[in-house]
Write a protein that holds these residues in place. Structure first.
Motif, PDB file in Angstrom:
ATOM      1  N   CYS A   1       0.899  -1.338   0.029  1.00  0.00           N
ATOM      2  CA  CYS A   1       0.028  -0.046  -0.082  1.00  0.00           C
ATOM      3  C   CYS A   1       0.786   1.392   0.010  1.00  0.00           C
ATOM      4  N   GLN A   2       0.222   2.192  -0.766  1.00  0.00           N
ATOM      5  CA  GLN A   2       1.170   3.444  -0.663  1.00  0.00           C
ATOM      6  C   GLN A   2       0.793   4.669   0.472  1.00  0.00           C
ATOM      7  N   SER A   3      -0.368   4.174   1.181  1.00  0.00           N
ATOM      8  CA  SER A   3      -0.746   5.184   2.284  1.00  0.00           C
ATOM      9  C   SER A   3      -1.606   4.248   3.387  1.00  0.00           C
ATOM     10  N   MET A   4      -1.547   4.806   4.625  1.00  0.00           N
ATOM     11  CA  MET A   4      -2.324   4.333   5.688  1.00  0.00           C
ATOM     12  C   MET A   4      -3.751   4.272   5.354  1.00  0.00           C
ATOM     13  N   GLU A   5      -4.362   5.105   4.564  1.00  0.00           N
ATOM     14  CA  GLU A   5      -5.688   5.172   4.377  1.00  0.00           C
ATOM     15  C   GLU A   5      -5.943   3.791   3.287  1.00  0.00           C
TER      16      GLU A   5
END
Length: 66
Positions: free
Chosen positions: A56-60
């Motif tokens: 993933c590229q973000s926590m979201e």
């Protein structure tokens, strides 16, 4: 099955737990988010070793993996 998301792979515990999870059908590492603690090559190798695992590229994005 319980999907587990990882934030940074900066300890050896993750490898030990991964070996246990591979022997179970109750939980698995589903995704990882690297906040710059490890290099992208190392994260990709970890994800490949315990695939299928999404990087993933973000926590979201990590939070949205089910």
């Amino acid at each position: 099955m319980l999907n587990i998301g990882l934030v940074d792979i900066d300890t050896s515990h993750l490898l030990a737990f991964a070996q246990i999870l591979k022997q179970s059908d109750q939980a698995r590492y589903a995704a990882v988010f690297n906040n710059g603690v490890r290099g992208t090559d190392e994260v990709a190798a970890f994800a490949k070793a315990f695939s299928p695992m999404r990087i993933c590229q973000s926590m979201e994005e990590l939070a949205s993996v089910s």
